[in-house]
Design an enzyme around this catalytic site. Sequence first.
Site, mmCIF file in Angstrom:
data_model
loop_
_atom_site.group_PDB
_atom_site.id
_atom_site.type_symbol
_atom_site.label_atom_id
_atom_site.label_comp_id
_atom_site.label_asym_id
_atom_site.label_seq_id
_atom_site.Cartn_x
_atom_site.Cartn_y
_atom_site.Cartn_z
ATOM 1 N N CYS A 87 0.833 -1.210 0.000
ATOM 2 C CA CYS A 87 0.000 0.000 0.000
ATOM 3 C C CYS A 87 0.862 1.253 0.000
ATOM 4 O O CYS A 87 1.502 1.578 1.006
ATOM 5 C CB CYS A 87 -0.923 -0.026 1.221
ATOM 6 N N GLY A 116 5.953 -8.656 7.115
ATOM 7 C CA GLY A 116 7.409 -8.630 7.161
ATOM 8 C C GLY A 116 7.929 -7.337 7.759
ATOM 9 O O GLY A 116 7.184 -6.578 8.385
ATOM 10 N N ASP A 117 9.206 -7.080 7.574
ATOM 11 C CA ASP A 117 9.795 -5.933 8.267
ATOM 12 C C ASP A 117 9.213 -4.611 7.776
ATOM 13 O O ASP A 117 9.022 -3.685 8.556
ATOM 14 C CB ASP A 117 11.329 -5.960 8.198
ATOM 15 N N ASP A 164 11.015 -15.174 4.069
ATOM 16 C CA ASP A 164 12.472 -14.978 4.028
ATOM 17 C C ASP A 164 13.184 -15.275 5.342
ATOM 18 O O ASP A 164 14.386 -15.436 5.360
ATOM 19 C CB ASP A 164 12.796 -13.517 3.680
HETATM 20 P P1 ATP Z 1 8.016 -9.045 2.772
HETATM 21 O O1 ATP Z 1 8.909 -9.614 3.846
HETATM 22 O O2 ATP Z 1 7.209 -10.066 2.094
HETATM 23 O O3 ATP Z 1 8.722 -8.134 1.836
HETATM 24 P P2 ATP Z 1 7.072 -6.656 4.022
HETATM 25 O O4 ATP Z 1 6.084 -6.430 5.099
HETATM 26 O O5 ATP Z 1 8.483 -6.319 4.333
HETATM 27 O O6 ATP Z 1 6.929 -8.151 3.569
HETATM 28 P P3 ATP Z 1 6.761 -4.365 2.292
HETATM 29 O O7 ATP Z 1 6.285 -4.290 0.886
HETATM 30 O O8 ATP Z 1 8.095 -3.847 2.619
HETATM 31 O O9 ATP Z 1 6.599 -5.883 2.711
HETATM 32 O O10 ATP Z 1 5.724 -3.600 3.234
HETATM 33 C C1 ATP Z 1 4.342 -3.867 3.163
HETATM 34 C C2 ATP Z 1 3.546 -2.587 3.349
HETATM 35 O O11 ATP Z 1 3.845 -2.011 4.611
HETATM 36 C C3 ATP Z 1 3.873 -1.492 2.351
HETATM 37 O O12 ATP Z 1 3.202 -1.675 1.140
HETATM 38 C C4 ATP Z 1 3.407 -0.253 3.089
HETATM 39 O O13 ATP Z 1 2.022 -0.136 3.013
HETATM 40 C C5 ATP Z 1 3.782 -0.581 4.532
HETATM 41 N N1 ATP Z 1 5.101 0.000 4.816
HETATM 42 C C6 ATP Z 1 6.324 -0.514 4.561
HETATM 43 N N2 ATP Z 1 7.303 0.304 4.960
HETATM 44 C C7 ATP Z 1 6.692 1.389 5.483
HETATM 45 C C8 ATP Z 1 7.147 2.599 6.073
HETATM 46 N N3 ATP Z 1 8.438 2.880 6.205
HETATM 47 N N4 ATP Z 1 6.227 3.473 6.504
HETATM 48 C C9 ATP Z 1 4.907 3.200 6.399
HETATM 49 N N5 ATP Z 1 4.442 2.098 5.851
HETATM 50 C C10 ATP Z 1 5.288 1.198 5.388
#
Ligand code: ATP
Length: 803
Positions: A87, A116-117, A164
């Site tokens: 998002c 995830g992170d 991961d």
């Molecule tokens: P994966 O380990 O599968 O990559 P993830 O949770 O790390 O999972 P991301 O795409 O990095 O996947 O983050 C998912 C969502 O979290 C983003 O699309 C965004 O909506 C929100 N998000 C990520 N980083 C931030 C941030 N720094 N500030 C606000 N929202 C964030």
Amino acid sequence: GPELTLPVPAIATRKRRIGILTSGGDSQGMNAAVRAVVRMAHVKGLDPWAIYDGYQGLVDNVMRPLAWADVQGLLRLGGTVIGTARCLAFRERAGRLTAAQHLVENGIDALVVIGGDGSLTGADRLRAEWGSLLDELLATNRIDQVQRATYAHLNIVGLVGSIDNDMSSTDMTIGCVSALHRICEAVDAIEATALSHGRAFVVEVMGRHCGWLALTAALASAADWLFVPERPPLVDNWEEEMCAHLKKLKDRGQKKILVIVSEGAIDKNLKPIKSEYVRDLLAAKLKFDARVTTLGHVQRGGSPCFYDRYLGTVQGVRAVDEILRATPETPSPMIGISNNKITVEPLVQAVTLTHAVSTAIDAKDFARAMELRDPEFATSFDTFVAMNNLPVSVTGGQGLGVARVPRTLAASPTQNPRDVPTPAVPESGTGLRIGILHIGAPAGGSNAATRAAALLALNRGHTPLAIYNGVEGLVRGDWKPLTRRIVQNWTARGGSELGTNREQPGAQLGLCAYQLQRAGIQALLFVGGFEAFTAMHALATARKEYPALCIPMAHIPATISNNVPGTEHSLGSDTALNAIVDACDKIKQSASASRKRVFVMEVHGGNVGYLATLGGLAGGSTAVYIPEEGVGLHRVQRDVDHLIRRYSAEGAATKEGRILLRNEAVSSTYTTDVLCSILRAEARGLFDARSAVLGHLQQGGAPSPLDRVRATRLAAMCVDWIENQAAQAMAEADGKPALVYTMSKQSACVIGIQGATTVFTPVEDLMIDDTDLKKRRAQTAWWMEWRGLIPLLSGYTIDPDAM
Ligand code: ATP
């Protein structure tokens, strides 16, 4: 301020509303977590709501309450049923402002974020900004003062869902083990064709900043070379070194070559190492018929394995507890697992540590990156290096012996790897003759352990000897040296390549000693269950009478029942649990397809309810019958009442099937058939009852990846330990270096997994402190703490503490 004087509706008078969302990449086991959060929320009197498509659902206001039955049947589903998204809007303050408004409007004051992170970073930002977001909403009249006061605090709890395994402060993330399953299935499938054609396969697996999948897959599938982001090759000419190593394997007659490449693999100058590049090297320099297989989204697919269902479930339960426990002052927690215990760490800290890994890699501080991973990571890497005899100068691994090498000595690119202390290896010509035997019923991972021990022994100049058919074979003198060629494809094989049975030394101790002496065996490695434990104890105890038994002995617990003292996990038990949850899925499907049907399913375990309890928790069984508790009329009556209540409440609308898991030894009166007949009679047509006996299916074909990894690590550590013990014994018997002679209790040990550490405990101590010989089990059972969750998650209405 003035708002303090406003009447604040007491939160206690209404149910607290808790929002659940899954965000980022989907991972297997997210659904198990959603189910556990929803059900536990209902149990604790909260009102759980699903927020659809991650933060997108917050921004777009797509959310709704979830009822108990809404999460029925979720355990077996991969992906996430409440959707996920990346998002963009939520990354901006404006997006988070709208999200906050929707949370307030919907009356949600607590949030469980599974992701995830990135997702957890987002959660942390929302928490940090919450007060100012509400102030801005109030100032712009998007919420009123009562809302501002009522929702002054937002509790957030993070669960890590990611394939991961890249999050710090947790040993495992929900989904990583299932992804490992998919990788191993794919590599197993490739093996046949690779062997047939004599091909080299370069397999690329996911992991942009984290090599966990690649590393564990390499151990579980007996790969020959490995690239991970945290530990790039230390030299510039790694290509030549790798080719020279692989050529040696080919010249030795090895037909299949397997290289595993992490998606984020880099060289020491941070230049990506691509799988195609590796393939081209193999083809050009070695004239290999080399192919690339990039696994991609297959890794996110399929049904979650046992471990991810278990982890998602127990962490989901804990998340609800943490919400209830949180005060406005407590920092938002992240639920992790460490040392086999569920942990709660401040979310911010975990996120910061995670980012520190990428920062360390970017700064080429690979030693630091390695350090920031959980402790098993470095040991696993070293095991891989040692097993494959990889050039330490290239890989930077230490080649085991890590237990004795202080962590600070971890090789870094600036350090000459040759300065790293190596374990005490007997000088050439004084290698040990190490006998390996399997005792007890077959268990997944026994062959992988034998292969690993044999390979490492050979690498170190020892002679590994297979003793066929356990004690029976030892008595007959049935042994043979193991070669690389014999053991090379054993990792993925189920059963027991050496042959196994339950025979004990008994009256044949003398013969055992005689044959050991005749074979010149200087150390013994037992792989097996409770019988292996008692057999080793018998041999160790007889040392006083037979000098030939005065040799180091190690036992790797391998039994699906998990009843060997001294370890939390025995080899084969993970394979069995996977077979059980798999069977639960199939049986539930059948039970739901025909009519309302209850299955009484019988599982193994001897006098230990481990398989029934954890299999029941992860397979979604309604009740379990285990020897630790027994079963009687009251229990059966209560379960019948519960089933009648549920089927009556659900009415004609559902055909839901249910499972009761019964351990084979729980009762000689309430057999599987008797239980089934009672249920059928008492149901009076409301539901039907059938039985299923899983039996030897639980030994489960190919061993699970976790069992293979554990087998490999434990076996490698045993060889290390045996060397140490032998060296000590030799030192004591000075002047006669070829003689290994030890009477010390420290030299007959069970190797056990205890949390993230591996420990050797004298069999003599275990026998006294932790063994119930009559019931053939350990006295401690760490998993009993989860026993109470089964009735809670199945909707039992009675007080669970009274059960
Ligand atoms: P994966 O380990 O599968 O990559 P993830 O949770 O790390 O999972 P991301 O795409 O990095 O996947 O983050 C998912 C969502 O979290 C983003 O699309 C965004 O909506 C929100 N998000 C990520 N980083 C931030 C941030 N720094 N500030 C606000 N929202 C964030």
